[in-house]
Design a protein around this motif. Structure first.
Motif, mmCIF file in Angstrom:
data_model
loop_
_atom_site.group_PDB
_atom_site.id
_atom_site.type_symbol
_atom_site.label_atom_id
_atom_site.label_comp_id
_atom_site.label_asym_id
_atom_site.label_seq_id
_atom_site.Cartn_x
_atom_site.Cartn_y
_atom_site.Cartn_z
ATOM 1 N N ARG A 6 42.874 24.443 41.322
ATOM 2 C CA ARG A 6 43.194 25.792 41.761
ATOM 3 C C ARG A 6 42.089 26.470 42.559
ATOM 4 O O ARG A 6 42.360 27.372 43.337
ATOM 5 C CB ARG A 6 43.537 26.670 40.557
ATOM 6 N N ILE A 7 40.848 26.053 42.383
ATOM 7 C CA ILE A 7 39.710 26.664 43.070
ATOM 8 C C ILE A 7 39.145 25.648 44.060
ATOM 9 O O ILE A 7 38.822 24.523 43.677
ATOM 10 C CB ILE A 7 38.611 27.089 42.074
ATOM 11 N N ILE A 8 39.044 26.058 45.320
ATOM 12 C CA ILE A 8 38.533 25.144 46.341
ATOM 13 C C ILE A 8 37.450 25.836 47.167
ATOM 14 O O ILE A 8 37.374 27.068 47.202
ATOM 15 C CB ILE A 8 39.657 24.650 47.285
ATOM 16 N N SER A 9 36.641 25.042 47.826
ATOM 17 C CA SER A 9 35.675 25.544 48.810
ATOM 18 C C SER A 9 35.924 24.786 50.103
ATOM 19 O O SER A 9 35.896 23.563 50.118
ATOM 20 C CB SER A 9 34.242 25.298 48.333
ATOM 21 N N LEU A 15 34.154 31.271 54.808
ATOM 22 C CA LEU A 15 32.824 30.681 55.000
ATOM 23 C C LEU A 15 32.414 29.731 53.879
ATOM 24 O O LEU A 15 31.232 29.579 53.582
ATOM 25 C CB LEU A 15 31.769 31.786 55.172
ATOM 26 N N GLY A 16 33.401 29.120 53.235
ATOM 27 C CA GLY A 16 33.109 28.129 52.204
ATOM 28 C C GLY A 16 32.945 28.683 50.807
ATOM 29 O O GLY A 16 32.667 27.934 49.867
ATOM 30 N N LYS A 17 33.116 29.995 50.645
ATOM 31 C CA LYS A 17 33.056 30.549 49.291
ATOM 32 C C LYS A 17 34.228 29.975 48.478
ATOM 33 O O LYS A 17 35.297 29.710 49.035
ATOM 34 C CB LYS A 17 33.166 32.074 49.320
ATOM 35 N N PRO A 18 34.044 29.804 47.180
ATOM 36 C CA PRO A 18 35.158 29.313 46.367
ATOM 37 C C PRO A 18 36.295 30.339 46.330
ATOM 38 O O PRO A 18 36.060 31.523 46.082
ATOM 39 C CB PRO A 18 34.541 29.097 44.985
ATOM 40 N N VAL A 19 37.494 29.852 46.612
ATOM 41 C CA VAL A 19 38.689 30.701 46.653
ATOM 42 C C VAL A 19 39.804 30.054 45.843
ATOM 43 O O VAL A 19 39.782 28.862 45.558
ATOM 44 C CB VAL A 19 39.194 30.932 48.100
ATOM 45 N N VAL A 20 40.799 30.881 45.514
ATOM 46 C CA VAL A 20 42.014 30.351 44.903
ATOM 47 C C VAL A 20 42.746 29.589 45.995
ATOM 48 O O VAL A 20 42.957 30.098 47.103
ATOM 49 C CB VAL A 20 42.885 31.487 44.335
ATOM 50 N N GLY A 22 45.050 28.072 48.617
ATOM 51 C CA GLY A 22 46.173 28.649 49.346
ATOM 52 C C GLY A 22 46.051 30.136 49.603
ATOM 53 O O GLY A 22 46.984 30.759 50.106
ATOM 54 N N THR A 23 44.898 30.732 49.250
ATOM 55 C CA THR A 23 44.680 32.161 49.468
ATOM 56 C C THR A 23 43.301 32.371 50.076
ATOM 57 O O THR A 23 42.546 31.430 50.257
ATOM 58 C CB THR A 23 44.740 32.961 48.147
ATOM 59 N N ARG A 24 42.997 33.626 50.330
ATOM 60 C CA ARG A 24 41.656 34.009 50.747
ATOM 61 C C ARG A 24 41.005 34.851 49.652
ATOM 62 O O ARG A 24 40.073 35.599 49.893
ATOM 63 C CB ARG A 24 41.721 34.772 52.070
ATOM 64 N N LEU A 25 41.522 34.731 48.424
ATOM 65 C CA LEU A 25 40.973 35.461 47.287
ATOM 66 C C LEU A 25 39.807 34.674 46.712
ATOM 67 O O LEU A 25 39.982 33.574 46.176
ATOM 68 C CB LEU A 25 42.042 35.668 46.206
ATOM 69 N N THR A 26 38.607 35.255 46.810
ATOM 70 C CA THR A 26 37.422 34.551 46.333
ATOM 71 C C THR A 26 37.265 34.714 44.823
ATOM 72 O O THR A 26 37.727 35.701 44.229
ATOM 73 C CB THR A 26 36.146 35.088 47.018
ATOM 74 N N ALA A 57 41.242 29.895 35.958
ATOM 75 C CA ALA A 57 40.490 28.851 36.651
ATOM 76 C C ALA A 57 39.232 29.435 37.287
ATOM 77 O O ALA A 57 38.170 28.801 37.282
ATOM 78 C CB ALA A 57 41.364 28.170 37.707
ATOM 79 N N ALA A 58 39.325 30.641 37.841
ATOM 80 C CA ALA A 58 38.150 31.300 38.428
ATOM 81 C C ALA A 58 37.091 31.563 37.360
ATOM 82 O O ALA A 58 35.899 31.344 37.594
ATOM 83 C CB ALA A 58 38.567 32.601 39.108
ATOM 84 N N LEU A 59 37.519 32.003 36.198
ATOM 85 C CA LEU A 59 36.579 32.233 35.097
ATOM 86 C C LEU A 59 35.937 30.926 34.648
ATOM 87 O O LEU A 59 34.725 30.866 34.406
ATOM 88 C CB LEU A 59 37.298 32.905 33.921
ATOM 89 N N TYR A 60 36.729 29.895 34.561
ATOM 90 C CA TYR A 60 36.208 28.589 34.143
ATOM 91 C C TYR A 60 35.233 28.041 35.185
ATOM 92 O O TYR A 60 34.170 27.516 34.845
ATOM 93 C CB TYR A 60 37.367 27.625 33.899
ATOM 94 N N TYR A 61 35.575 28.204 36.458
ATOM 95 C CA TYR A 61 34.688 27.773 37.541
ATOM 96 C C TYR A 61 33.337 28.480 37.415
ATOM 97 O O TYR A 61 32.286 27.847 37.476
ATOM 98 C CB TYR A 61 35.319 28.075 38.905
ATOM 99 N N ALA A 62 33.368 29.793 37.260
ATOM 100 C CA ALA A 62 32.128 30.569 37.172
ATOM 101 C C ALA A 62 31.296 30.146 35.959
ATOM 102 O O ALA A 62 30.073 30.020 36.059
ATOM 103 C CB ALA A 62 32.452 32.053 37.100
#
Length: 77
Positions: A6-9, A15-20, A22-26, A57-62
C-alpha cells in the motif's frame, strides 16, 4: 501487515516521498493529520479514495522506519 502493498516511493510521484499507492497522499501528511487530532474516520471522509488499511499501512511504515533508524554518536570535543 505488509505495508509494501500500500505504501510506495516513486521519484515521479511527490519527489519520491512515500505515498499511498495510486494517490499523492504522503505518509507524512497522514501522520501530520493524525497528530493534529484527526481520526481515521476523519481521514476517510477527507480523502474518499483512502481506505482504513492505507492509514494503518502508513503507521506501520513509519514505525518500521523509526525502528530501523541508526543513531551515530559523535564525540563532543
Amino acid at each position: 501487515m505488509n505495508y509494501r502493498e500500500r505504501i510506495i516511493s516513486d521519484h515521479h510521484v511527490m519527489l519520491g516521498k512515500p505515498v499511498v499507492k495510486g494517490t499523492r497522499l504522503t505518509v507524512e501528511l497522514l501522520l501530520r493529520k493524525l497528530s493534529e487530532g484527526a481520526t481515521i474516520d476523519d481521514l476517510l471522509t477527507m480523502y474518499p479514495n483512502l481506505q482504513e488499511a492505507d492509514v494503518l499501512a502508513a503507521l506501520y511504515y513509519a514505525s518500521n522506519v523509526l525502528a530501523n533508524e541508526e543513531v551515530i554518536m559523535l564525540n563532543a570535543a
